[in-house]
Design a protein around this motif. Structure first.
Motif, short mmCIF file in Angstrom:
data_model
loop_
_atom_site.label_atom_id
_atom_site.label_comp_id
_atom_site.label_asym_id
_atom_site.label_seq_id
_atom_site.Cartn_x
_atom_site.Cartn_y
_atom_site.Cartn_z
N ILE A 46 -19.72 -29.50 -35.32
CA ILE A 46 -18.83 -29.42 -36.48
C ILE A 46 -18.51 -30.81 -37.01
N ARG A 47 -18.52 -30.93 -38.32
CA ARG A 47 -18.12 -32.17 -38.99
C ARG A 47 -16.78 -31.92 -39.69
N PRO A 48 -16.14 -32.96 -40.19
CA PRO A 48 -14.88 -32.76 -40.91
C PRO A 48 -15.06 -31.71 -42.01
N GLY A 49 -14.07 -30.85 -42.12
CA GLY A 49 -14.14 -29.74 -43.07
C GLY A 49 -14.52 -28.43 -42.41
N THR A 51 -17.45 -27.45 -40.95
CA THR A 51 -18.78 -26.92 -41.20
C THR A 51 -19.79 -27.54 -40.23
N VAL A 52 -20.89 -26.87 -40.02
CA VAL A 52 -21.96 -27.40 -39.17
C VAL A 52 -22.59 -28.59 -39.89
N SER A 53 -22.77 -29.69 -39.18
CA SER A 53 -23.24 -30.94 -39.78
C SER A 53 -24.67 -30.82 -40.32
N GLY A 54 -24.95 -31.63 -41.33
CA GLY A 54 -26.28 -31.69 -41.93
C GLY A 54 -27.37 -32.08 -40.96
N PRO A 55 -27.15 -33.08 -40.09
CA PRO A 55 -28.21 -33.45 -39.15
C PRO A 55 -28.61 -32.29 -38.22
N ILE A 56 -27.68 -31.45 -37.83
CA ILE A 56 -28.02 -30.29 -37.00
C ILE A 56 -28.88 -29.31 -37.81
N GLN A 57 -28.50 -29.10 -39.06
CA GLN A 57 -29.27 -28.19 -39.92
C GLN A 57 -30.70 -28.71 -40.12
N MET A 58 -30.82 -30.01 -40.37
CA MET A 58 -32.16 -30.57 -40.60
C MET A 58 -32.99 -30.57 -39.32
N ALA A 59 -32.36 -30.79 -38.18
CA ALA A 59 -33.09 -30.73 -36.91
C ALA A 59 -33.63 -29.32 -36.68
N LEU A 60 -32.82 -28.31 -36.98
CA LEU A 60 -33.29 -26.93 -36.83
C LEU A 60 -34.48 -26.67 -37.76
N ALA A 61 -34.36 -27.08 -39.01
CA ALA A 61 -35.46 -26.85 -39.96
C ALA A 61 -36.75 -27.52 -39.48
N ASP A 62 -36.63 -28.74 -38.96
CA ASP A 62 -37.80 -29.47 -38.51
C ASP A 62 -38.47 -28.79 -37.32
N ARG A 91 -21.57 -23.85 -47.34
CA ARG A 91 -21.07 -24.29 -46.04
C ARG A 91 -21.43 -23.28 -44.94
N PRO A 92 -22.14 -23.75 -43.91
CA PRO A 92 -22.37 -22.84 -42.78
C PRO A 92 -21.08 -22.70 -41.98
N ARG A 93 -20.76 -21.48 -41.65
CA ARG A 93 -19.54 -21.26 -40.85
C ARG A 93 -19.82 -21.63 -39.40
N PRO A 94 -18.77 -21.83 -38.62
CA PRO A 94 -18.96 -22.16 -37.20
C PRO A 94 -19.55 -20.96 -36.44
#
Length: 142
Positions: A46-49, A51-62, A91-94
């Motif tokens: 989780i990042r401020p706000g 939501t799941v952080s962008g780097p985690i999302q991009m790692a999953l996509a990769d 925003r992805p929820r937790p």
């Protein structure tokens, strides 16, 4: 039919790519040109706000795209990302994140695909990712 068995792909990710091993991924589907991977939710994603952080999302996509490519060419560990473009849609929820990827074009040296990311249980994607992978010349990738 996938050219790499699901269990072998999952083991490759967990043991040969240490960061991916730390994410606790679970490969749910691996078929020729299609891969679905889940990252179980953790508070440290989780990042401020809230939501799941962008780097985690991009790692999953990769890692999903790696599965898509290897499902078509077999265990070629040196197939690598040359481009990844991520459009964050909402925003992805937790919750667990699920990546669903497919191939758009497979050539001799490049593979292009797309991945949709979802918060588990949600119908609308949280991100749309396009990826290009470089495929090493025959005989140099394993």
């Amino acid at each position: 039919m996938s050219r790499i068995p699901l269990a072998e792909f999952e083991e490759l990710c967990l043991t040969h790519v240490p960061f991916v091993g730390q994410l606790g991924i679970r490969v749910e589907t691996l078929e020729a040109g299609h891969c679905i991977v889940r990252i179980p939710f953790r508070d440290d994603f989780i990042r401020p706000g809230g939501t799941v952080s962008g780097p985690i999302q991009m790692a999953l996509a990769d890692i999903v795209m790696y599965g898509v490519v290897l499902s078509l060419i077999g265990r070629v560990e040196l197939a690598v990302t040359t481009n990844l473009n991520c459009n964050f849609l909402r925003r992805p929820r937790p919750a667990d994140l699920v990546g669903d990827g497919r191939i758009l074009k497979l050539g001799k040296r490049l593979a292009v695909g797309e991945v949709l990311l979802y918060s588990s249980g949600e119908a609308e994607p949280v991100a749309h990712v396009t990826c290009t992978y470089s495929i090493p010349p025959h005989g140099t990738g394993g």
